[in-house]
Scaffold this active site. Structure first.
Site, PDB file in Angstrom:
ATOM      1  N   ASP A 101       0.867  -1.175   0.000  1.00 55.09           N
ATOM      2  CA  ASP A 101       0.000   0.000   0.000  1.00 55.09           C
ATOM      3  C   ASP A 101       0.907   1.228   0.000  1.00 55.09           C
ATOM      4  OD1 ASP A 101      -2.039  -1.825   0.261  1.00 55.09           O
ATOM      5  OD2 ASP A 101      -3.042  -0.775   1.901  1.00 55.09           O
ATOM      6  N   LYS A 161      -6.837   3.053  -3.142  1.00 54.78           N
ATOM      7  CA  LYS A 161      -7.228   3.070  -1.735  1.00 54.78           C
ATOM      8  C   LYS A 161      -7.743   4.461  -1.391  1.00 54.78           C
ATOM      9  CE  LYS A 161      -5.186   2.126   2.847  1.00 54.78           C
ATOM     10  NZ  LYS A 161      -3.958   1.638   3.541  1.00 54.78           N
ATOM     11  N   LYS A 189     -10.104  -0.159  -2.421  1.00 53.49           N
ATOM     12  CA  LYS A 189      -9.961  -0.431  -0.993  1.00 53.49           C
ATOM     13  C   LYS A 189     -10.457   0.772  -0.216  1.00 53.49           C
ATOM     14  CE  LYS A 189      -6.603  -1.408   2.686  1.00 53.49           C
ATOM     15  NZ  LYS A 189      -5.195  -1.743   3.021  1.00 53.49           N
TER      16      LYS A 189
END
Length: 227
Positions: A101, A161, A189
């Protein structure tokens, strides 16, 4: 926490969508090991830790299994040179991370420099692990968000994300907007302030394919509670 009576119809199983996050910098080895054990016990998609703890988490989880090991890179602000970011990503990959991430260069984004963002992210994608790029949807104006989405996807991001979790809770509207910008080219996400069961289901309904939260256990226990 109890299941909201307004929830109707068939509901998805949240456990396979949850990335069990342990990103508090004041937690140590015992907490990391506990998070790994909890992720396995509840059947979560992944456990998400700082790069500092990847090796310890890999040892606890063992080899490749149903629970992925996610490492954050340049978390939470992304304000480090691209070479440092690449080195952290390499270290996490070498220590056993399954996914990364990554916080992009928001300074470059402020300058409208999508090329720098593309190059920085592309060098990390080259490592061969699925990369999720943090977008900070709640803070970016529409033009900046669209630029970041395109640079991320062009660089090979597997997921977008919604945010780092530093700020207001993620909303279904933000997830839906990000999904529209992604146009099926990347997973979504949702992350940041996911605390309630109905909220989690609303995020999934809006298009979230992963949920990043430190409250996954409470969510699953709420699902299992009598209606």
């Amino acid at each position: 926490m109890t299941r909201d009576s307004r929830l109707r119809g068939p509901l998805p199983d949240l456990a396979p969508l949850i990335e069990h996050a342990l990103l508090d910098p004041h937690r140590g080895l015992e907490s990391v090991q506990q998070a790994c054990d909890q992720a396995r016990h509840y059947g979560f998609a992944a456990v998400c830790v700082s790069s500092r703890w990847v090796a310890a988490a890999r040892e606890r989880l063992g080899g490749a299994g149903s629970v992925k090991l996610v490492a954050v890179v340049a978390f939470p602000f992304g304000a480090v040179p691209a070479s440092i970011k690449r080195a952290e990503a390499e270290a996490a990959a070498s220590a056993g991370a399954d996914e990364l991430d990554v916080v992009p260069d928001f300074g470059a984004l402020a300058d409208g420099d999508g090329g720098s963002i593309y190059q920085e992210l592309g060098s990390i994608v080259e490592l061969g692990l699925p990369v999720k790029v943090i977008q900070e949807v709640g803070r970016l104006d529409p033009a900046a968000l669209e630029l970041l989405v395109e640079a991320s996807i062009d660089a090979g991001a597997a997921f977008l994300k919604t945010g780092s979790g530093f700020g207001p809770a993620v909303t279904p509207e933000q997830v839906s907007h990000l999904r529209e910008l992604a146009r099926g080219r990347a997973g979504i996400k949702a992350s940041g302030g996911i605390a309630g069961l109905e909220q989690a289901f609303d995020l999934v309904a809006a298009g979230a394919t992963r949920l990043g939260t430190s409250r996954g256990i409470a969510l699953i226990e709420a699902m299992r509670a009598p209606a």
